[in-house]
Every structure is written in C-alpha cells, then in structure tokens.
Write a protein that holds these residues in place. Structure first.
Motif, PDB file in Angstrom:
ATOM      1  N   SER A  31     -94.901  41.000  14.843  1.00 36.59           N
ATOM      2  CA  SER A  31     -93.367  40.871  14.945  1.00 36.59           C
ATOM      3  C   SER A  31     -93.530  39.488  15.053  1.00 36.59           C
ATOM      4  O   SER A  31     -94.242  38.814  15.789  1.00 36.59           O
ATOM      5  CB  SER A  31     -92.145  41.735  15.309  1.00 36.59           C
ATOM      6  N   THR A  32     -92.356  38.657  14.409  1.00 35.15           N
ATOM      7  CA  THR A  32     -92.147  37.650  14.945  1.00 35.15           C
ATOM      8  C   THR A  32     -91.732  37.079  16.643  1.00 35.15           C
ATOM      9  O   THR A  32     -92.101  36.165  17.128  1.00 35.15           O
ATOM     10  CB  THR A  32     -90.814  36.531  14.228  1.00 35.15           C
ATOM     11  N   ALA A  33     -90.749  38.936  17.275  1.00 35.35           N
ATOM     12  CA  ALA A  33     -90.659  38.804  18.552  1.00 35.35           C
ATOM     13  C   ALA A  33     -92.133  38.015  19.693  1.00 35.35           C
ATOM     14  O   ALA A  33     -92.270  37.983  20.473  1.00 35.35           O
ATOM     15  CB  ALA A  33     -89.856  39.312  19.105  1.00 35.35           C
ATOM     16  N   THR A  34     -92.595  39.290  19.374  1.00 37.14           N
ATOM     17  CA  THR A  34     -94.490  38.700  19.891  1.00 37.14           C
ATOM     18  C   THR A  34     -95.309  37.889  20.106  1.00 37.14           C
ATOM     19  O   THR A  34     -95.264  37.219  20.195  1.00 37.14           O
ATOM     20  CB  THR A  34     -95.494  39.960  19.078  1.00 37.14           C
ATOM     21  N   VAL A  35     -94.740  36.966  18.225  1.00 36.55           N
ATOM     22  CA  VAL A  35     -95.744  35.727  18.247  1.00 36.55           C
ATOM     23  C   VAL A  35     -94.291  35.263  19.400  1.00 36.55           C
ATOM     24  O   VAL A  35     -95.503  34.676  19.933  1.00 36.55           O
ATOM     25  CB  VAL A  35     -95.031  35.284  16.961  1.00 36.55           C
ATOM     26  N   SER A  36     -93.710  34.864  19.419  1.00 37.89           N
ATOM     27  CA  SER A  36     -92.375  34.001  20.294  1.00 37.89           C
ATOM     28  C   SER A  36     -93.029  34.404  21.807  1.00 37.89           C
ATOM     29  O   SER A  36     -93.313  33.384  22.140  1.00 37.89           O
ATOM     30  CB  SER A  36     -90.905  34.101  20.265  1.00 37.89           C
ATOM     31  N   ARG A  37     -93.691  35.854  22.150  1.00 35.80           N
ATOM     32  CA  ARG A  37     -93.947  36.105  23.224  1.00 35.80           C
ATOM     33  C   ARG A  37     -95.154  35.370  23.659  1.00 35.80           C
ATOM     34  O   ARG A  37     -95.258  35.026  24.870  1.00 35.80           O
ATOM     35  CB  ARG A  37     -93.440  37.343  23.560  1.00 35.80           C
ATOM     36  N   CYS A  38     -95.986  35.533  23.087  1.00 36.86           N
ATOM     37  CA  CYS A  38     -97.178  34.600  22.776  1.00 36.86           C
ATOM     38  C   CYS A  38     -97.616  33.479  22.880  1.00 36.86           C
ATOM     39  O   CYS A  38     -97.818  32.543  24.131  1.00 36.86           O
ATOM     40  CB  CYS A  38     -97.972  34.933  22.086  1.00 36.86           C
ATOM     41  N   LEU A  39     -96.145  32.510  21.999  1.00 35.64           N
ATOM     42  CA  LEU A  39     -96.220  30.905  22.437  1.00 35.64           C
ATOM     43  C   LEU A  39     -95.487  31.074  24.240  1.00 35.64           C
ATOM     44  O   LEU A  39     -95.751  29.481  23.888  1.00 35.64           O
ATOM     45  CB  LEU A  39     -95.506  30.563  21.274  1.00 35.64           C
ATOM     46  N   ASN A  40     -94.272  31.579  24.443  1.00 42.22           N
ATOM     47  CA  ASN A  40     -94.185  30.609  25.498  1.00 42.22           C
ATOM     48  C   ASN A  40     -94.147  31.178  26.565  1.00 42.22           C
ATOM     49  O   ASN A  40     -93.320  31.033  27.492  1.00 42.22           O
ATOM     50  CB  ASN A  40     -92.185  31.554  25.126  1.00 42.22           C
ATOM     51  N   GLY A  41     -94.954  31.897  26.561  1.00 37.43           N
ATOM     52  CA  GLY A  41     -96.025  32.638  27.614  1.00 37.43           C
ATOM     53  C   GLY A  41     -94.829  33.357  28.291  1.00 37.43           C
ATOM     54  O   GLY A  41     -94.281  33.794  29.692  1.00 37.43           O
ATOM     55  N   THR A  42     -94.280  33.993  27.890  1.00 33.47           N
ATOM     56  CA  THR A  42     -93.072  35.070  28.094  1.00 33.47           C
ATOM     57  C   THR A  42     -93.555  36.702  27.655  1.00 33.47           C
ATOM     58  O   THR A  42     -94.193  37.418  27.120  1.00 33.47           O
ATOM     59  CB  THR A  42     -91.515  35.042  27.911  1.00 33.47           C
ATOM     60  N   GLY A  43     -92.973  37.790  28.638  1.00 35.80           N
ATOM     61  CA  GLY A  43     -92.782  38.979  28.591  1.00 35.80           C
ATOM     62  C   GLY A  43     -94.491  39.786  28.524  1.00 35.80           C
ATOM     63  O   GLY A  43     -94.699  38.426  28.606  1.00 35.80           O
ATOM     64  N   THR A  44     -94.558  41.160  28.274  1.00 43.03           N
ATOM     65  CA  THR A  44     -96.638  41.296  28.202  1.00 43.03           C
ATOM     66  C   THR A  44     -96.921  41.375  27.260  1.00 43.03           C
ATOM     67  O   THR A  44     -96.261  42.268  26.291  1.00 43.03           O
ATOM     68  CB  THR A  44     -96.345  42.517  29.189  1.00 43.03           C
ATOM     69  N   VAL A  45     -98.008  40.979  26.835  1.00 40.72           N
ATOM     70  CA  VAL A  45     -98.671  41.343  25.434  1.00 40.72           C
ATOM     71  C   VAL A  45    -100.027  41.549  25.743  1.00 40.72           C
ATOM     72  O   VAL A  45    -100.559  41.213  26.898  1.00 40.72           O
ATOM     73  CB  VAL A  45     -98.496  40.062  24.836  1.00 40.72           C
ATOM     74  N   ARG A  46    -100.709  42.448  24.687  1.00 40.46           N
ATOM     75  CA  ARG A  46    -101.629  43.028  25.135  1.00 40.46           C
ATOM     76  C   ARG A  46    -102.635  41.661  24.449  1.00 40.46           C
ATOM     77  O   ARG A  46    -102.366  41.118  24.032  1.00 40.46           O
ATOM     78  CB  ARG A  46    -101.903  43.783  24.163  1.00 40.46           C
TER      79      ARG A  46
END
Length: 356
Positions: A31-46
């Motif tokens: 999802s675009t939300a997951t991409v945003s979290r990866c780029l911004n370094g926020t939240g937990t992403v596998r």
C-alpha cells in the motif's frame, strides 16, 4: 552532433512523468501507506517489505515530493546558518560537525554568508526564513535587536554560536572569548613579555573580536600594563592583513616583543611579516594566535594558540535545533571550555629587547 540534440519540451515531460508514490506501491506490491512508512522511517515494517520498497524506489528512480512532505509535516527538514565568511577555516570544522549531525536525521543544512555586514546578515536571515527553515544558527551576538524581534515574530527557533553570555535571553552555545584571550595574555606575560601588541579582527559589529581585545586589556591591566592605541591594530581576517599589521608594529622605535593575534589566520600572516622584517620567531618576537585551526600546527614555527572546540559546538547546535521547541535546559545555553595549546611560536622575552 550538437544540432541533433533536441531540448526536452513540456510535451516530453507529460509523456514521461516522474514516478509517483502509487507507482512505487504497485511495483513493490504494498500500500501507499506502507511506502510512506518506509520512506519516513515511521512505524514498523518487515525487513522483507522494506527491501521490496527500496528496490522499487531504486528501479523507478522515485524521489519524494519535498513540498508535499513539508506541507504534511509542517517542517521542511532544513536548518539554516549564517556565518560571516567562507574565506578561511575558522568555521569549517563546526559546520562540518553540524552537517554530519543533522544529516543523520535527514535534515539539510543551508549555509549563507554575511561578509561581516549586519545589513547582509539580515537579508540572509529573511531569505532562509522565507524558505521555511525549521531552525537557524547565528554567529555571535553583535546585531540589532530588530533581528531578534523578527525571529520572534516568525516563531523561528534559533541559537547563537561562538559566543556565550551567562545572562543571555537567547539560547547560546559557545565559549567565553574574553576569558580565553585573558588566559592567553597571562601566558604571554608569564614568559616575561611586557611590550605586547595585538592584531585584532574588526571589532565593529563583532562581539567575539571585541571580547578578545577586552580580555587582553584586562590581563595587561592586572600587571599594571596598558595596550596603547598604537599597539592595537584592527583589520580583516586575512594573511595579507596580518603581514601588513605586524610590519607596522615592528616599524616603531620600541617594537613589541610579543604580538597577540585575534585568530590564527592573522597570526600566520604576522609570522610571514616578521620573517620579511628579518625577525626570528620566537627568539626576537613571539607571535600567538586564536582558534587552533589546522594551519596553526602546519606552519614553522608552529603557533601557540587558543584551542576552540569547533566541532563540539557544531554538534551541540545541531542537537539543540533538532530538539522539540518546548524542551529547555543547558543544551540551549552552554559554555565550552577553551585551552591554550603551547607550540614553538611563543618564547621567553629577549632580555635585550626588554631593556630597550
């Protein structure tokens, strides 16, 4: 052939639009939300997901839209600093340490110069504020109150560097220029020097240069000595100016046995001027500096000087400007210690010259 190279027109840009966040999401299968979290370094992403997103970003050549991110976060990810000059190394190490610290948080440092002009400094401050910097660093206190009023009216977080005042109403991270110059003058007099001159930076609008002159005067006064007008030369910070100044000081009937310089650039220039005058340093004339830039240890003789913790100030300034604006404490009002670095350019006063 150059004639065959066709400049890209707006139609070309429309046919080949830059990749979007949605393009990255489709390529990575997230999802675009997951991409945003990866780029911004926020939240937990596998880790596996993050690798797919990073691979998609690299393949597509995606660059986050700076303006959109700034609008969304109300921050631009930039910090500004206005320094007097880039023409010598006085501020180089501090700037480097500041930039390194900021870059670890994906913050960009924007650097402007004032040329020691209050009017130009104000222009640069306005320009940086107009660009939306999240914080601002300024060198010294020597400016009109209107500057601080302007920053307060725009709610710009700022810090004053390279100077310290215990009673400052503005955050400051620096050192006691007056105390440091006093310590150096005391050390020079401990070597028996009583005929002392000074080559200082221009004191108008420069509280650091003013404080250093005041420190030398205060130290000499304790020993019943006076820094006479003809023993003090103010000039711009350059090798040529230091060379010319020491030539003037040595041209009088009773020249000094020691010259205290307002920074290392002036001191190195003075070393060159002393050699041209046929003087041996430190046998005939002692010369000391201020700042402890790399040049101080590279010249012959190496300069006795005041070591200023440039890098520590730069890192502290970055940490302060990165911290939440409601945080208070000594991080925004801190005085670093300086120390005298003894090298070869300071010697015992020549007894024959002392009787002169």
């Amino acid at each position: 052939m150059l004639d065959s190279v066709r400049p890209m027109k707006n139609d070309d840009a429309r046919r080949n639009p830059p990749p979007t966040l949605e393009d990255v999401a489709r390529r990575a299968g997230v999802s675009t939300a997951t991409v945003s979290r990866c780029l911004n370094g926020t939240g937990t992403v596998r880790d596996e997901t993050r690798e797919r997103v990073e691979s998609a970003v690299a393949e597509l050549g995606y660059t986050p839209h700076f303006g959109a991110r700034a609008l969304a976060s109300n921050r631009t990810g930039t910090i500004g600093i206005v320094i007097p000059t880039m023409e010598n190394a006085i501020f180089a190490h501090g700037l480097q340490a500041m930039e390194e610290t900021l870059s670890k948080q994906d913050v960009t440092l924007l650097v402007a110069t004032s040329g020691y002009s209050p009017e130009r400094e104000m222009e640069k401050i306005r320009a940086l504020v107009a660009r939306g910097v999240d914080g601002l660093a300024l060198i010294g206190f020597g400016r009109q109150p209107e500057v601080y009023d302007f920053l307060a009216s725009r709610a710009v977080r700022f810090v004053v560097l390279w100077s310290y005042r215990a009673d400052s109403e503005w955050p400051c991270i620096g050192f006691d220029n007056r105390r440091a110059a006093m310590d150096m003058a005391d050390r020079v007099m401990a070597e028996g020097h009583r005929k002392i001159a000074m080559i200082a930076g221009m004191t108008v609008g420069n509280d650091r240069a003013t404080a250093r002159v005041a420190g030398v005067r205060a130290a000499m006064a304790k020993q019943g000595l006076d820094l006479a007008p003809e023993q003090l030369i103010e000039c711009q910070y350059s090798l040529a100016k230091g060379e010319a100044a020491v030539s003037r000081l040595l041209s009088v009937p009773k020249p000094p046995t020691a010259v205290i310089c307002g920074n290392d650039v002036l001191a190195v220039g003075a070393l060159r001027g002393a050699r041209l005058a046929g003087m041996s340093v430190p046998q005939d004339l002692s010369i000391v500096g201020f700042d402890d830039i790399e040049l101080a240890s590279a010249v012959d003789p190496a300069l006795t000087t005041v070591h200023v913790p440039h890098r520590r100030m730069g890192r502290a300034a970055a940490r302060f400007l990165l911290s939440p604006s409601d945080e208070t404490g000594e991080a925004g009002n801190f005085c670093f210690e300086t120390e005298i670095v003894m090298r070869s350019s300071l010697g015992v006063a020549n007894s024959d010259l002392r009787r002169g």
